[in-house]
Design an enzyme around this catalytic site. Structure first.
Site, mmCIF file in Angstrom:
data_model
loop_
_atom_site.group_PDB
_atom_site.id
_atom_site.type_symbol
_atom_site.label_atom_id
_atom_site.label_comp_id
_atom_site.label_asym_id
_atom_site.label_seq_id
_atom_site.Cartn_x
_atom_site.Cartn_y
_atom_site.Cartn_z
ATOM 1 N N HIS A 52 36.827 43.738 33.167
ATOM 2 C CA HIS A 52 37.030 43.446 34.592
ATOM 3 C C HIS A 52 37.730 42.088 34.640
ATOM 4 C CE1 HIS A 52 35.271 43.893 38.926
ATOM 5 N NE2 HIS A 52 36.367 43.133 38.941
ATOM 6 N N TYR A 53 39.017 42.113 34.868
ATOM 7 C CA TYR A 53 39.765 40.861 34.734
ATOM 8 C C TYR A 53 39.403 39.866 35.833
ATOM 9 C CZ TYR A 53 43.339 41.876 38.356
ATOM 10 O OH TYR A 53 43.986 42.116 39.512
ATOM 11 N N HIS A 54 39.605 38.615 35.565
ATOM 12 C CA HIS A 54 39.234 37.556 36.494
ATOM 13 C C HIS A 54 40.038 36.306 36.169
ATOM 14 C CE1 HIS A 54 36.587 37.692 33.006
ATOM 15 N NE2 HIS A 54 36.557 36.366 33.050
ATOM 16 N N LEU A 55 40.181 35.498 37.156
ATOM 17 C CA LEU A 55 40.994 34.302 37.032
ATOM 18 C C LEU A 55 40.081 33.073 37.126
ATOM 19 C CD1 LEU A 55 44.352 33.878 38.854
ATOM 20 C CD2 LEU A 55 42.631 32.085 39.052
#
Ligand SMILES: [Zn+2]
Length: 174
Positions: free
Chosen positions: A120-123
């Site tokens: 779950h990509y995140h910045l």
């Protein structure tokens, strides 16, 4: 990596293990009303802002799409737009609250690249101050986090509440 003076870690270590979320922390944060427990500051229809539980500096935030996606190219235009909009908003809030001298903003994809949650990509938005990466970080892999997570949360949440009012999202605070 070792950490000095981390009151937040004490409460983490002493909290019952059953309180620790199972599964994807971003999906849990997007769906849960336990906003303080999940350190969620803002929940929009397409993206959320939460605090990092193991911050590199005060105000280390993460912005993630609501959709459980591993890569930017999996995301819809709507998600991508919401993500960068919230990143800009979070940077402004952090500038107002903490007056950092700079920021690191970035993303890691895949465990090999350092992603803690790879699917779950995140910045990450990490405020930086002159002198914060002192010799200890370099030579001893040590980081300094002088503020408790609850204190950070209470400082930031009014600003995200204001944002929620302006943009129609849900703020983390009850
Ligand atoms: Zn997820």
């Amino acid at each position: 990596m070792e950490t000095l003076f981390t009151p937040w870690r004490y409460s983490y270590l002493t909290s019952p293990k059953t309180d620790q979320p199972q599964g994807c922390i971003f999906c849990i944060a997007a769906a849960s009303d336990a906003v303080r427990d999940t350190l969620t500051l803002y929940r929009g229809a397409d993206a959320i802002v939460m605090m990092n539980r193991y911050p590199y500096t005060n105000g280390h935030l993460m912005v993630a799409p609501v959709a459980h996606e591993a890569r930017l190219y999996d995301s819809t235009d709507q998600s991508l737009r919401a993500l960068i909009r919230l990143t800009a908003d979070a940077q402004r809030v952090l500038s107002d609250v903490y007056q950092p001298h700079g920021f690191n903003v970035g993303m890691n994809f895949g465990a090999v690249a350092g992603a803690g949650v790879a699917d779950h990509y995140h910045l990450h938005i990490v405020p930086r101050w002159n002198g914060d990466s002192n010799f200890m970080t370099v030579t001893a892999q040590t980081r300094l986090v002088p503020e408790e997570l609850d204190v950070t949360y209470d400082k930031l949440v009014p600003h995200f509440r204001e944002l929620a009012g302006a943009r129609g999202g849900a703020c983390g605070a009850e």
